[in-house]
Design a protein around this motif. Structure first.
Motif, short mmCIF file in Angstrom:
data_model
loop_
_atom_site.label_atom_id
_atom_site.label_comp_id
_atom_site.label_asym_id
_atom_site.label_seq_id
_atom_site.Cartn_x
_atom_site.Cartn_y
_atom_site.Cartn_z
N ARG A 61 0.83 -1.20 0.00
CA ARG A 61 0.00 0.00 0.00
C ARG A 61 0.87 1.26 0.00
O ARG A 61 1.87 1.34 0.71
CB ARG A 61 -0.93 0.03 1.22
CG ARG A 61 -2.20 -0.79 1.05
CD ARG A 61 -1.96 -2.26 1.12
NE ARG A 61 -1.38 -2.65 2.41
CZ ARG A 61 -0.64 -3.74 2.60
NH1 ARG A 61 -0.37 -4.55 1.58
NH2 ARG A 61 -0.17 -4.02 3.80
N ALA A 63 0.24 5.56 0.11
CA ALA A 63 -0.78 6.56 0.42
C ALA A 63 -0.38 7.93 -0.12
O ALA A 63 0.80 8.28 -0.16
CB ALA A 63 -0.99 6.64 1.93
N VAL A 87 -3.88 4.25 -1.48
CA VAL A 87 -4.70 4.65 -0.33
C VAL A 87 -4.77 6.17 -0.33
O VAL A 87 -3.87 6.85 0.18
CB VAL A 87 -4.10 4.14 0.99
CG1 VAL A 87 -5.00 4.54 2.17
CG2 VAL A 87 -3.89 2.63 0.97
N ASP A 104 -3.65 1.47 9.83
CA ASP A 104 -4.61 0.41 9.50
C ASP A 104 -4.31 -0.21 8.14
O ASP A 104 -4.40 -1.43 7.96
CB ASP A 104 -6.03 0.98 9.50
CG ASP A 104 -7.09 -0.09 9.33
OD1 ASP A 104 -7.30 -0.87 10.28
OD2 ASP A 104 -7.69 -0.17 8.23
N SER A 105 -3.95 0.61 7.16
CA SER A 105 -3.67 0.11 5.82
C SER A 105 -2.31 -0.56 5.72
O SER A 105 -2.05 -1.32 4.78
CB SER A 105 -3.74 1.25 4.80
OG SER A 105 -2.70 2.19 5.01
N ALA A 107 0.43 1.09 5.14
CA ALA A 107 1.10 1.77 4.01
C ALA A 107 2.61 1.81 4.23
O ALA A 107 3.08 2.07 5.34
CB ALA A 107 0.55 3.18 3.85
N ILE A 160 -7.69 1.19 -1.66
CA ILE A 160 -8.44 1.10 -0.41
C ILE A 160 -8.94 2.51 -0.10
O ILE A 160 -8.14 3.42 0.11
CB ILE A 160 -7.57 0.58 0.75
CG1 ILE A 160 -7.00 -0.80 0.41
CG2 ILE A 160 -8.39 0.51 2.03
CD1 ILE A 160 -6.03 -1.32 1.46
N TYR A 162 -11.05 4.89 2.40
CA TYR A 162 -11.53 4.91 3.77
C TYR A 162 -12.80 5.76 3.89
O TYR A 162 -12.86 6.87 3.37
CB TYR A 162 -10.43 5.42 4.72
CG TYR A 162 -9.48 4.31 5.08
CD1 TYR A 162 -9.61 3.62 6.28
CD2 TYR A 162 -8.48 3.92 4.20
CE1 TYR A 162 -8.75 2.57 6.60
CE2 TYR A 162 -7.63 2.87 4.51
CZ TYR A 162 -7.78 2.20 5.71
OH TYR A 162 -6.94 1.15 6.01
N GLY A 172 -11.57 0.78 5.82
CA GLY A 172 -10.97 0.75 4.50
C GLY A 172 -11.73 -0.18 3.57
O GLY A 172 -11.76 -1.39 3.79
N MET A 174 -12.10 -2.14 0.18
CA MET A 174 -11.16 -2.67 -0.81
C MET A 174 -11.80 -2.72 -2.19
O MET A 174 -12.83 -3.39 -2.39
CB MET A 174 -10.71 -4.08 -0.39
CG MET A 174 -9.99 -4.11 0.94
SD MET A 174 -9.31 -5.76 1.31
CE MET A 174 -10.81 -6.69 1.62
N TRP A 363 -10.84 -3.75 4.69
CA TRP A 363 -9.44 -4.14 4.85
C TRP A 363 -9.19 -4.62 6.29
O TRP A 363 -9.45 -3.90 7.25
CB TRP A 363 -8.54 -2.95 4.52
CG TRP A 363 -7.09 -3.18 4.76
CD1 TRP A 363 -6.36 -2.71 5.82
CD2 TRP A 363 -6.19 -3.93 3.96
NE1 TRP A 363 -5.06 -3.12 5.72
CE2 TRP A 363 -4.92 -3.87 4.57
CE3 TRP A 363 -6.32 -4.65 2.76
CZ2 TRP A 363 -3.80 -4.49 4.04
CZ3 TRP A 363 -5.21 -5.27 2.24
CH2 TRP A 363 -3.97 -5.20 2.87
#
Length: 512
Positions: A61, A63, A87, A104-105, A107, A160, A162, A172, A174, A363
């Motif tokens: 990921r 961002a 992201v 959370d992701s 990244a 993803i 959010y 998130g 997907m 996610w």
């Protein structure tokens, strides 16, 4: 039900436009389709080189936390071309929200301008997440040999997105190449976007429809004009200066735009207006139709978990101003009764969305994925996994859909269920209110008590509360009348421009 043709990888979109036709109109440059493809390839090459040097696996990921410049507009295409997952982070979000999304992701990279990066604390990013300045990234990308269009599996994860987190921390969603490609195709088809169109991208690019304004316009070969604005009048100026044909907004922004002076030169080029992020309501529909009589007004319904679900044919907007129409191309919409059966005409039920727009879940959140993404009813044409929206709707004899309210937002007073939308529409219809939010607050005797938070009507003047209630009483039964009205000069908005209902409810509950 006809199933759509198998889509191409998302990053093939720039190849659809005529090479020398304008594709992206920025403050400092205009990119035609050949340049859009060139720059997508350059940024993808930079990302791929970064991934290789850091040992990232495919699907890592990356961002972006940036305004609507070149990088933010290219990342939805460049990251998937490099085999990575984009992201996007809304530029208006603050440190704590950004920290949650990045953590959370998982990244591995955050690209932002120096000001945003400077707002982060040392422990906001994990040790394996680099933070780079977008200007430096684009300078390095310009020197890269462009990466060719990908041969990615259309079912592979591409982004993803959010959600705003109105009911907790942002989730998130997907999205695959296919989700986003077919969403672009569907919107371009039912809006009838052409290569001659110029679309003003007002909505945040981290918002599903905001990002789709890029993708659907490029699918159709038109030009996107992104704008970051502080004041609504800047939108009006941009529409006039850029000869905009297509304008999208959420209801609170439409209210603000209607309060501006619109020169004839700004109104003339507009061919279509599209609404998302909440029901317009009859009052707002009538005002928009009066201000822009020659523009086709598209009332729409969607949710991040399945993008677009339904739209109303603009030819019906005057006769059915509170409907959001029927399913968009490629989509099946069902209204499921509380007994799990197809709801009859006029019977309230839950909107359930099936088809190729359905996202791949949340996610790293299997519990909430199981709650929202469940098997379609046995009588579904598409079958498979469907999104159970939680939204209560009714379908009329013509098959047109009408929003009643969110299941978790319905208000219960003395056992009677109240739709906040119906209360808000009645308040708006009085002409004494410019915009408002109806909320149910806990009450030991009545279950909940109805409160209305409102901004005054013409000129922002606050009407006597008694006058407002008296006017609403002509349209609503007694149990649907607000027990208390809170007048405000401004109503708070969330990251996507919608009214912040959850924040207002927390504030009022805290003051009880």
């Amino acid at each position: 039900m006809t199933r759509p043709a198998f889509p191409e990888p998302l990053d093939h979109l720039p190849l659809r436009g005529a090479g020398d036709a304008p594709a992206l109109v920025l403050k400092d440059r205009v990119l035609d389709y050949a340049a859009l493809e060139l720059w997508t390839g350059r940024l993808a090459a930079w990302l791929a080189a970064r991934a290789a040097s850091q040992g990232w696996q495919s699907g890592a990921r990356v961002a972006s936390w940036a305004g609507k410049g070149l990088l933010a507009c290219l990342m939805p295409l460049a990251a998937p071309r490099a085999g990575l997952v984009h992201v996007p982070v809304n530029p208006v979000l603050k440190r704590a929200q950004v920290r949650h999304i990045i953590a959370d992701s998982g990244a591995r990279l955050l690209i932002a301008n120096s000001g945003r990066l400077g707002a982060l604390h040392g422990d906001d990013l994990a040790a394996d997440c680099a933070a780079l300045d977008e200007k430096a990234v684009m300078e390095e990308a310009e020197a890269c040999t462009p990466l060719s269009p990908s041969a990615a599996d259309p079912d592979a994860l591409a982004a993803i997105l959010y959600t705003s987190g109105s009911t907790g921390k942002p989730k998130g969603v997907m999205l695959s190449h296919a989700n986003m490609w077919l969403g672009a195709e569907s919107v371009a088809e039912y809006l009838a976007v052409t290569p001659e169109d110029r679309v003003l991208a007002v909505l945040p690019l981290a918002f599903d429809y905001g990002q789709n304004q890029l993708l659907s316009t490029w699918y159709a070969g038109g030009a996107v004009v992104p704008i970051d604005y502080l004041l609504p009048r800047e939108v009006v100026k941009a529409v006039e200066a850029q000869r905009i044909t297509t304008l999208a907004a959420v209801p609170p922004l439409w209210v603000q735009l209607l309060e501006q002076e619109w020169p004839a030169a700004a109104i003339a080029p507009l061919k279509r207006l599209t609404n998302t992020g909440g029901a317009l309501g009859e009052v707002l529909v009538r005002r928009l139709r009066a201000q822009f009589p020659d523009a086709r007004l598209f009332a729409m319904y969607g949710l991040t978990e399945a993008f677009r679900s339904a739209y109303l044919n603009p030819d019906l907007i005057d006769s059915h101003p509170t409907s959001f129409g029927k399913a968009v191309p490629h989509v099946e919409i069902m209204v499921v009764s509380d007994e799990g059966l197809p709801a009859k005409a006029g019977e309230e039920g839950e909107l359930v969305h099936a088809g190729p727009f359905v996202a791949q879940g949340y996610w790293q959140d299997p519990e909430r994925t199981r709650e929202r993404f469940r098997p379609a009813p046995a009588w579904s044409d598409y079958g498979g996994t469907a999104v159970w929206s939680g939204d209560r709707v009714v379908r009329d004899e013509q098959g047109l859909l009408y929003f009643v309210g969110r299941r978790d937002a319905m208000i219960k007073v003395l056992g009677q269920r109240i739709s906040p939308q119906e209360v808000e529409d009645a308040a708006m219809a009085t002409g004494l209110v410019a915009e408002c939010v109806a909320l149910g607050l806990p009450d030991a005797k009545m279950g909940q008590v109805l409160h209305l938070v409102a901004r005054g009507g013409a000129g922002g003047e606050k009407a006597p509360t008694d006058a407002l209630i008296a006017a609403m009483r002509r349209e609503l039964p007694a149990y649907m009348l607000p027990q208390q009205v809170h007048w405000r000069d401004e109503l708070p908005r969330g990251a996507t421009g919608k009214l912040d209902r959850a924040g207002l409810k927390r504030e009022l509950e805290g003051s009880q």
